[in-house]
Design a protein around this motif. Structure first.
Motif, PDB file in Angstrom:
ATOM      1  N   ILE A  97       0.856  -1.182   0.000  1.00  0.00           N
ATOM      2  CA  ILE A  97       0.000   0.000   0.000  1.00  0.00           C
ATOM      3  C   ILE A  97       0.891   1.230   0.000  1.00  0.00           C
ATOM      4  CG2 ILE A  97      -1.752   1.258   1.288  1.00  0.00           C
ATOM      5  CD1 ILE A  97      -2.493  -1.564   2.474  1.00  0.00           C
ATOM      6  N   VAL A  98       0.785   2.021  -1.080  1.00  0.00           N
ATOM      7  CA  VAL A  98       1.661   3.171  -1.260  1.00  0.00           C
ATOM      8  C   VAL A  98       0.819   4.442  -1.190  1.00  0.00           C
ATOM      9  CG1 VAL A  98       3.512   4.142  -2.669  1.00  0.00           C
ATOM     10  CG2 VAL A  98       2.946   1.709  -2.866  1.00  0.00           C
ATOM     11  N   ASP A  99       1.037   5.232  -0.143  1.00  0.00           N
ATOM     12  CA  ASP A  99       0.274   6.473   0.024  1.00  0.00           C
ATOM     13  C   ASP A  99       0.991   7.344   1.042  1.00  0.00           C
ATOM     14  OD1 ASP A  99      -1.915   8.421   0.705  1.00  0.00           O
ATOM     15  OD2 ASP A  99      -3.057   7.077  -0.597  1.00  0.00           O
ATOM     16  N   ASP A 100       1.029   8.663   0.784  1.00  0.00           N
ATOM     17  CA  ASP A 100       1.698   9.555   1.735  1.00  0.00           C
ATOM     18  C   ASP A 100       0.833   9.886   2.943  1.00  0.00           C
ATOM     19  OD1 ASP A 100       1.017  12.820   0.340  1.00  0.00           O
ATOM     20  OD2 ASP A 100       0.055  10.897  -0.086  1.00  0.00           O
ATOM     21  N   SER A 101      -0.426   9.450   2.957  1.00  0.00           N
ATOM     22  CA  SER A 101      -1.313   9.654   4.096  1.00  0.00           C
ATOM     23  C   SER A 101      -1.291   8.413   4.987  1.00  0.00           C
ATOM     24  CB  SER A 101      -2.746   9.928   3.633  1.00  0.00           C
ATOM     25  OG  SER A 101      -3.644   9.874   4.722  1.00  0.00           O
ATOM     26  N   ARG A 105      -3.278   4.767   4.563  1.00  0.00           N
ATOM     27  CA  ARG A 105      -2.531   3.501   4.578  1.00  0.00           C
ATOM     28  C   ARG A 105      -3.119   2.528   5.594  1.00  0.00           C
ATOM     29  NH1 ARG A 105       2.110   6.791   4.842  1.00  0.00           N
ATOM     30  NH2 ARG A 105       2.636   5.951   6.896  1.00  0.00           N
ATOM     31  N   LYS A 106      -3.461   3.045   6.772  1.00  0.00           N
ATOM     32  CA  LYS A 106      -4.014   2.171   7.814  1.00  0.00           C
ATOM     33  C   LYS A 106      -5.385   1.623   7.419  1.00  0.00           C
ATOM     34  CE  LYS A 106      -0.506   2.568  10.454  1.00  0.00           C
ATOM     35  NZ  LYS A 106       0.454   1.417  10.521  1.00  0.00           N
ATOM     36  N   VAL A 107      -6.219   2.468   6.845  1.00  0.00           N
ATOM     37  CA  VAL A 107      -7.544   2.020   6.411  1.00  0.00           C
ATOM     38  C   VAL A 107      -7.408   0.993   5.295  1.00  0.00           C
ATOM     39  CG1 VAL A 107      -9.695   2.736   5.315  1.00  0.00           C
ATOM     40  CG2 VAL A 107      -8.696   4.148   7.118  1.00  0.00           C
ATOM     41  N   SER A 108      -6.535   1.272   4.336  1.00  0.00           N
ATOM     42  CA  SER A 108      -6.326   0.343   3.224  1.00  0.00           C
ATOM     43  C   SER A 108      -5.739  -0.979   3.709  1.00  0.00           C
ATOM     44  CB  SER A 108      -5.403   0.966   2.178  1.00  0.00           C
ATOM     45  OG  SER A 108      -5.967   2.155   1.652  1.00  0.00           O
ATOM     46  N   SER A 109      -4.889  -0.914   4.740  1.00  0.00           N
ATOM     47  CA  SER A 109      -4.294  -2.127   5.289  1.00  0.00           C
ATOM     48  C   SER A 109      -5.363  -3.026   5.897  1.00  0.00           C
ATOM     49  CB  SER A 109      -3.247  -1.775   6.356  1.00  0.00           C
ATOM     50  OG  SER A 109      -2.128  -1.142   5.773  1.00  0.00           O
ATOM     51  N   GLU A 121       3.327  -1.418   4.018  1.00  0.00           N
ATOM     52  CA  GLU A 121       3.089   0.004   3.749  1.00  0.00           C
ATOM     53  C   GLU A 121       4.349   0.718   3.272  1.00  0.00           C
ATOM     54  OE1 GLU A 121       1.251   1.959   7.047  1.00  0.00           O
ATOM     55  OE2 GLU A 121      -0.134   0.301   7.456  1.00  0.00           O
ATOM     56  N   ALA A 122       4.138   1.711   2.411  1.00  0.00           N
ATOM     57  CA  ALA A 122       5.208   2.613   1.964  1.00  0.00           C
ATOM     58  C   ALA A 122       4.600   3.997   1.798  1.00  0.00           C
ATOM     59  CB  ALA A 122       5.816   2.135   0.647  1.00  0.00           C
ATOM     60  N   ARG A 131      11.025  -1.561  -1.704  1.00  0.00           N
ATOM     61  CA  ARG A 131      10.386  -2.751  -1.148  1.00  0.00           C
ATOM     62  C   ARG A 131      10.110  -3.788  -2.231  1.00  0.00           C
ATOM     63  NH1 ARG A 131       8.822  -2.608   4.023  1.00  0.00           N
ATOM     64  NH2 ARG A 131       8.740  -0.608   5.137  1.00  0.00           N
ATOM     65  N   CYS A 132       9.705  -3.339  -3.406  1.00  0.00           N
ATOM     66  CA  CYS A 132       9.426  -4.264  -4.507  1.00  0.00           C
ATOM     67  C   CYS A 132      10.702  -4.955  -4.990  1.00  0.00           C
ATOM     68  CB  CYS A 132       8.763  -3.524  -5.661  1.00  0.00           C
ATOM     69  SG  CYS A 132       7.072  -3.008  -5.316  1.00  0.00           S
ATOM     70  N   LYS A 133      11.819  -4.243  -4.994  1.00  0.00           N
ATOM     71  CA  LYS A 133      13.084  -4.848  -5.403  1.00  0.00           C
ATOM     72  C   LYS A 133      13.529  -5.907  -4.400  1.00  0.00           C
ATOM     73  CE  LYS A 133      14.845  -0.875  -8.021  1.00  0.00           C
ATOM     74  NZ  LYS A 133      15.884   0.199  -8.076  1.00  0.00           N
ATOM     75  N   LYS A 134      13.174  -5.709  -3.142  1.00  0.00           N
ATOM     76  CA  LYS A 134      13.540  -6.667  -2.104  1.00  0.00           C
ATOM     77  C   LYS A 134      12.617  -7.873  -2.117  1.00  0.00           C
ATOM     78  CE  LYS A 134      14.413  -6.985   2.865  1.00  0.00           C
ATOM     79  NZ  LYS A 134      14.403  -6.250   4.168  1.00  0.00           N
ATOM     80  N   SER A 135      11.325  -7.635  -2.262  1.00  0.00           N
ATOM     81  CA  SER A 135      10.342  -8.733  -2.289  1.00  0.00           C
ATOM     82  C   SER A 135       9.120  -8.255  -3.050  1.00  0.00           C
ATOM     83  CB  SER A 135       9.965  -9.147  -0.862  1.00  0.00           C
ATOM     84  OG  SER A 135       8.985 -10.165  -0.882  1.00  0.00           O
ATOM     85  N   MET A 136       8.869  -8.875  -4.189  1.00  0.00           N
ATOM     86  CA  MET A 136       7.766  -8.432  -5.035  1.00  0.00           C
ATOM     87  C   MET A 136       6.425  -8.842  -4.417  1.00  0.00           C
ATOM     88  SD  MET A 136       7.321  -6.630  -7.739  1.00  0.00           S
ATOM     89  CE  MET A 136       8.884  -6.725  -8.631  1.00  0.00           C
ATOM     90  N   PRO A 137       5.505  -7.893  -4.235  1.00  0.00           N
ATOM     91  CA  PRO A 137       4.196  -8.219  -3.667  1.00  0.00           C
ATOM     92  C   PRO A 137       3.278  -8.842  -4.719  1.00  0.00           C
ATOM     93  CG  PRO A 137       4.294  -5.894  -4.170  1.00  0.00           C
ATOM     94  CD  PRO A 137       5.659  -6.443  -4.476  1.00  0.00           C
ATOM     95  N   ASP A 138       2.136  -9.346  -4.258  1.00  0.00           N
ATOM     96  CA  ASP A 138       1.133  -9.888  -5.174  1.00  0.00           C
ATOM     97  C   ASP A 138       0.197  -8.798  -5.684  1.00  0.00           C
ATOM     98  OD1 ASP A 138       1.385 -13.023  -4.854  1.00  0.00           O
ATOM     99  OD2 ASP A 138       1.567 -12.159  -2.855  1.00  0.00           O
ATOM    100  N   LEU A 139      -0.020  -7.785  -4.859  1.00  0.00           N
ATOM    101  CA  LEU A 139      -0.949  -6.699  -5.191  1.00  0.00           C
ATOM    102  C   LEU A 139      -0.339  -5.377  -4.743  1.00  0.00           C
ATOM    103  CD1 LEU A 139      -3.801  -5.575  -5.983  1.00  0.00           C
ATOM    104  CD2 LEU A 139      -4.528  -6.144  -3.654  1.00  0.00           C
TER     105      LEU A 139
END
Length: 212
Positions: A97-101, A105-109, A121-122, A131-139
């Protein structure tokens, strides 16, 4: 006659021992005690005649084999099966979940968690890319307008990372204009969802993308 009936049938009627002498009462009590003693003797005799019960496992006289040692050995083998190597991780679905708010982020989580994803979260595209370079997420659920690196730049760079595990990318934005949608899809997003969204809306979007 009526007075006699009242005396023998009312709340103050006499009990079976009323009118008896002390000797008669004692004799009656002795009969009751003798009957109880006979019942106890009969019960003890019956238990003595019954076959002995097997003792609990692990105690002297046990009729069953003591398998405590086998259980301990099996548990130790289970603990040692990954000795010298990390235990394999359980198969889980992750959602970045990528958002500056922080609130968003918490609601989306919480929404992602309710749909069976482990949320990560990012707060901007730069952190998300690392984070994606370290471990690619599914969504990936990414905001559009963010500091450091906006959503369009992040998705473009994300799609340039060689990976056998292509994540589904959904823009979460208030930019609902057709041009913005086209720009997001052109950058590599699979779809978009307008903020604010709820669990049902995201679930429907993922089902549409074959990830329900």
């Amino acid at each position: 006659m009526q007075n006699l009936i009242k005396r023998n049938s009312g709340p103050n009627r006499r009990t079976v021992t009323d009118g008896k002498t002390l000797a008669e009462k004692l004799a009656q009590n002795e009969k009751v005690l003798a009957a109880a003693a006979e019942e106890d003797e009969a019960r003890v005799a019956a238990e003595a005649a019954a076959p002995p019960r097997p003792a609990p496992t692990g105690q002297p006289g046990a009729s069953e084999p003591d398998d405590t040692a086998a259980i301990v050995a099996a548990a130790k083998a289970m603990r040692d099966r990954y000795s010298g190597q990390p235990a394999p991780a359980a198969t889980t679905k992750t959602c970045l979940i990528v958002d500056d708010s922080r609130v968003i982020r918490k609601v989306s989580s919480k929404i992602a968690l309710s749909l069976g994803y482990v949320p990560v979260e990012a707060e901007n595209g730069e952190e998300a890319l690392a984070r994606c370079k370290k471990s690619m997420p599914d969504l990936v659920l990414t905001d559009w307008n963010m500091p450091e690196m906006d959503g369009i730049t992040f998705v473009t760079k994300l799609r340039s990372i060689p990976t056998p595990k292509e994540p589904v990318v959904v823009f979460c934005t208030s930019n609902g204009e057709a041009k913005d949608i086209h720009d997001g899809i052109a950058a590599g997003a699979d779809d978009y969802i307008v903020k604010p969204f709820d669990e049902a809306a995201l679930k429907a979007k993922l089902e549409k993308l074959g990830r329900g």
